[in-house]
Design a protein around this motif. Sequence first.
Motif, PDB file in Angstrom:
ATOM      1  N   GLY A 134       0.785  -1.230   0.000  1.00  0.00           N
ATOM      2  CA  GLY A 134       0.000   0.000   0.000  1.00  0.00           C
ATOM      3  C   GLY A 134       0.813   1.274   0.000  1.00  0.00           C
ATOM      4  O   GLY A 134       0.237   2.372   0.073  1.00  0.00           O
ATOM      5  N   THR A 136       2.321   4.539  -0.937  1.00  0.00           N
ATOM      6  CA  THR A 136       1.794   5.448  -1.951  1.00  0.00           C
ATOM      7  C   THR A 136       2.906   5.957  -2.869  1.00  0.00           C
ATOM      8  O   THR A 136       4.085   5.912  -2.530  1.00  0.00           O
ATOM      9  N   LEU A 212      -1.402  -7.350  -1.040  1.00  0.00           N
ATOM     10  CA  LEU A 212      -2.415  -6.575  -1.742  1.00  0.00           C
ATOM     11  C   LEU A 212      -2.377  -6.875  -3.238  1.00  0.00           C
ATOM     12  O   LEU A 212      -1.285  -6.997  -3.820  1.00  0.00           O
ATOM     13  N   GLU A 215       0.020  -5.112  -6.538  1.00  0.00           N
ATOM     14  CA  GLU A 215       1.264  -4.517  -6.045  1.00  0.00           C
ATOM     15  C   GLU A 215       2.418  -4.841  -6.993  1.00  0.00           C
ATOM     16  O   GLU A 215       2.478  -5.917  -7.594  1.00  0.00           O
ATOM     17  N   GLU A 388      -4.576   8.994  -0.604  1.00  0.00           N
ATOM     18  CA  GLU A 388      -3.281   8.559  -1.137  1.00  0.00           C
ATOM     19  C   GLU A 388      -2.307   9.722  -1.273  1.00  0.00           C
ATOM     20  O   GLU A 388      -1.094   9.527  -1.172  1.00  0.00           O
ATOM     21  N   LYS A 393       0.666   5.047   3.415  1.00  0.00           N
ATOM     22  CA  LYS A 393       0.200   3.725   2.986  1.00  0.00           C
ATOM     23  C   LYS A 393      -1.320   3.727   2.987  1.00  0.00           C
ATOM     24  O   LYS A 393      -1.930   4.091   3.993  1.00  0.00           O
ATOM     25  N   CYS A 394      -1.907   3.306   1.875  1.00  0.00           N
ATOM     26  CA  CYS A 394      -3.365   3.377   1.778  1.00  0.00           C
ATOM     27  C   CYS A 394      -3.860   2.310   0.802  1.00  0.00           C
ATOM     28  O   CYS A 394      -3.211   2.044  -0.222  1.00  0.00           O
ATOM     29  N   HIS A 395      -4.998   1.696   1.143  1.00  0.00           N
ATOM     30  CA  HIS A 395      -5.603   0.703   0.245  1.00  0.00           C
ATOM     31  C   HIS A 395      -7.114   0.866   0.250  1.00  0.00           C
ATOM     32  O   HIS A 395      -7.729   1.118   1.289  1.00  0.00           O
ATOM     33  N   LEU A 427      -0.933  -6.221   6.906  1.00  0.00           N
ATOM     34  CA  LEU A 427      -0.481  -4.864   6.609  1.00  0.00           C
ATOM     35  C   LEU A 427       0.413  -4.344   7.721  1.00  0.00           C
ATOM     36  O   LEU A 427       0.261  -4.707   8.885  1.00  0.00           O
ATOM     37  N   THR A 431      -1.168   1.689   8.301  1.00  0.00           N
ATOM     38  CA  THR A 431      -1.745   1.636   6.963  1.00  0.00           C
ATOM     39  C   THR A 431      -3.203   2.089   7.036  1.00  0.00           C
ATOM     40  O   THR A 431      -3.935   1.700   7.945  1.00  0.00           O
ATOM     41  N   LEU A 433      -6.879   1.855   5.632  1.00  0.00           N
ATOM     42  CA  LEU A 433      -7.734   0.954   4.869  1.00  0.00           C
ATOM     43  C   LEU A 433      -9.094   1.621   4.689  1.00  0.00           C
ATOM     44  O   LEU A 433      -9.821   1.857   5.661  1.00  0.00           O
TER      45      LEU A 433
END
Length: 615
Positions: A134, A136, A212, A215, A388, A393-395, A427, A431, A433
């Motif tokens: 995740g 960015t 993820l 990736e 993001e 870190k982002c999902h 994760l 992070t 989510l």
Amino acid sequence: MPGVEDWTTNPLGIVQSIYDKHGPASSEKVREYFLSKTESETARLWVPSLNDTPLHCLVPNSLVRYRCMIQDMYDPEFYMGEYEVSDVATKTTSMKSGLYKDIAECSKNQEINTESERNVTMERQTLYCVPIPGETDWVKSGYSDKTGKKGFPSSSVTPSRSKRGLEEDNEAPLDTRMEEEMDSKIEDNKRPRRDVLEGSIPCNNPDLNFPLPGEKGLPCLVKVYEDMDGFAVTDMIEFIGVLSVDPSLAHVYDENRLDGLQNSIEGYEEPMEERSAHAPPPSLVPRLHAIIHHKLKHNNPHVPAEKEKIDTDVKSLRAEISSLRRQILSALEQVMLGDSLAAEYFLCHLISSVYGRADVMPLGKFSLNLTHCPPTNEYGQLIHTFMEALTTKCHFFPLSIENMNNLRLSPEKDYTANRLRSGLLQLSADTSLVIDETQLQPGQLEATGVKNMTALGNLISWQKVEYDFRFHKQDFLSNVCVFILSEAKSILPSDCLVPLNPACVVENLQRHFSQLDVVLTPEFLGHVRSFLTICKLQEYTISDDMQKAIQDDFVEMRKEDHKSMTVDDFHTLLNLVRLLSLSALETSPTQSMWEKAKTMEAERKRRILMSNNTP
């Protein structure tokens, strides 16, 4: 003294020189030497990074850096830590160090005395590591821009040498997946040829085991020689060590099998899946022999790791915190469709992080459920894109029946390949989510879907993820910031539910969000990104006087209406005032901040009551 080119391009030569001088005590001396060389950030940046340098541009056996998350931990393996070589002509013998090598080496006029009593077998740990899930784009670019040196392809001829696999026991398992960008023909004659590597190891659509989907990046088998009990899955680590991409690594286990080292148990035949996992092609999964490692508290390239430097940044931000906070809230209010209260709660969510645990209860988490969201897929995706740009870190996870029934959220042990299959919830700390429940349609949850729903609930409520080892299950602690978008109250738990109250009707969400482009300048984004990370790192305390005042206030509120101020309500208030204080870069609450938290909570509860009474 060796120059920078020596210790970065020929670290094994340095290791052997230290071994010749100090003998068995050389391991600590080697670490001290490379610690002194990489003490400053400038010096560390001279070491090429596996994260942003193509593998064919790196010289084998050179020093590299790797920023990663530990996905799996294998059983310790044995190797020849010291071995004897003899001159073919004169028969004179000498000792070589096997540290930080996969292949025992000697010159062409020497041979390795494999039966020598002077050989010493040692132990090391193998970790399967992946790029931080995740992470960015701006984080990756930030680290890449800071790199002071890139690797370059070498055209020199590889010297002839005698080799023998150092490992004397089964290496830990691993399964691999081919990435499309690695399918190009390798022209560098020092990089292992793919046709050689894949000649004996089946790699039909191998799985690189990224947690993820979608990736990219390079996974790595990292071999550690010290503090072997100090690592855990999902740890973020930066390793500095020796890169090993020798083509024979894909064959080493077959060679050992011919030597009888792998068949100590008569009649045992290693499964094909495990063989593929044990020795993946180094062009897909290189080996890194770690000399130094640093556990990362964060992965923001613009925030230093040292506390002293962070304190300096805090002082700089404090000078403009009022103005900066107003600008941030203005941007968040635009994202929340003009809702200033939701913007305040959103900011608190963005800086929340688990800072401790009281028994099983995680402290500091602040999962947010934003209800009354526009019933369109577009809003959640736009919010994710915005986050993001700010978070490290982002999902984005659409909560649909299909996803819940088909995806693996919790890691599971694969005993055939002898590895841990990753799950979406594996994760690293902090992070973000984003769960979009507006995409949930009527349907039937199957057994996998029910299991995944339970896993999400446990993550939100207890910040833990249950790993399935088939014969038993084990909880692993987590620290994930969960933001839920829904039309009504979510079917998932949350720490705080905020009904969205748009200030105006937005007909075109894309156009509405595009207005942020004027605000989100590179300079402003830089300040916000540093601010969000620094807020998570700040320590928070409550003075005795303030603690007593808050307790007395709680007693009075309970007297007025005990139903509207439960213990859970009080806990939410304490968490909220903590986050509001940290968002102002204050490490302890004030009376005015406590009053602000109470006002916000009163308005939030009023909204919830109104939405419940609305038919």
